[in-house]
Design a protein around this motif. Sequence first.
Motif, PDB file in Angstrom:
ATOM      1  N   THR A   5       0.845  -1.211   0.056  1.00 12.18           N
ATOM      2  CA  THR A   5       0.075   0.017  -0.006  1.00 12.18           C
ATOM      3  C   THR A   5       0.872   1.405   0.031  1.00 12.18           C
ATOM      4  O   THR A   5       0.192   2.457   0.012  1.00 12.18           O
ATOM      5  N   ARG A  46      -4.458   2.283  -3.776  1.00 11.11           N
ATOM      6  CA  ARG A  46      -5.014   1.513  -2.810  1.00 11.11           C
ATOM      7  C   ARG A  46      -5.725   0.529  -3.234  1.00 11.11           C
ATOM      8  O   ARG A  46      -6.516   1.006  -3.806  1.00 11.11           O
ATOM      9  N   GLU A  81       4.899  -2.197  -6.506  1.00 15.21           N
ATOM     10  CA  GLU A  81       3.415  -2.140  -5.854  1.00 15.21           C
ATOM     11  C   GLU A  81       3.012  -3.973  -5.577  1.00 15.21           C
ATOM     12  O   GLU A  81       2.500  -4.124  -4.906  1.00 15.21           O
TER      13      GLU A  81
END
Length: 400
Positions: free
Chosen positions: A73, A198, A329
């Motif tokens: 995150t 997110r 990510e």
Amino acid sequence: MDETPKEQLWSKNFVIVIFLNFVAFLTHLMVLSTFPFFVSFLGYSEGVAGMCAALFAVVAVISRAFIGWMLDTGKRKLILLIGLCGMALLPMGYLLIYTVIASIVLAVIFRMIHAVAFAAANTGAATIATDIVPKSRFAEGMGMFGMATALATACAPALGEFLMNRGFPVLYIATTIIVVVGLICGLTMKVPYFKMERKKFALKDLINRDALSASTVALVFVMTYGSLESYILKFASETGEISLSGAFFFLFMAAMLLAVRLTIGRMIDRVGEAIFLYICCPAMTAGLLILAFIPGNLSFIIAALLSGFAFGCIEPTLQAMAVSLSPPERRGAANSTFLCAFDIGIGVGAGVAGVLIDRVGYHNMYAILSLASILALILYLCIGRNHPSSLTWQIKHARQ
């Protein structure tokens, strides 16, 4: 023809994250190696100490998966610092039990919380390291990062015992001070920024599929290390053929491991991991077979050197392979997948070794577990060598 200049590996932030990994492992192992004595102080047996160790491992493995998702995150540094805060506070909890409330229940609860804190600190540091290390020097960089683990493994048990002999308060206060120093350094560290969306929590995001190939090979291989870490001290003390202390095994193993990680990373980045798997798996097998069938002081040292060489090559190699395909990510999940497999392999190896010792003795146990490194090589040939995450595969296709 001019050579392409190398990307810079060393920086202040890379040195700091290596130091933070060292602090996490050093204090973790200082407490781990002395905790059976703490349990004895509370009036309980080694079986209870073993239960605490097992709970620590289980909680660490489970929490790593969720921590990997949280790292993805974008809050890498925050999670690392929270983990270090926990590792600084928990020794004060043990001190409270020692001085005020002699409760095994509280000790078990604190160990489980400690496992979560360690998982956050260790996985956070590893993920930040993979963000900092340049792609062209990935295996070299992760090898340098892994030196922290080797140094901690070499000195933590002796340091923990030294401090414990001066009293548990000395041990736990010193542990807290070490982590606080790490926290202060961590606050000055700057980490790369990546824009990350997110995402809603989903179980499928806890595991990084691209990391499964390297992680599976690692899980099987480190079963051998689990048997060494847990039983080499007793093996040395209970077999009449060896007069050296078992601590010498870890000393020589750590020395070889450090030498390997200072030199091998650049070669892995150039030629890939395959050749090192082909060499290191047989080397680990040979080391365990020497322990099993040629016990003696000289062979004990040779086995330690072979084990240090094999483990020193394979851990950073497979970790680099596990993370190589992951975008920023997904690096948290990739690192947690690999480290979960690593923890499980060590735990399973120790458990299988204990059962085998009861049934066939130490020598035959090491002979049987030597097969784990051969099985790891077979797995690599089947699922790793031609997987896109393989550094060897990537180098080969880049040249075509």
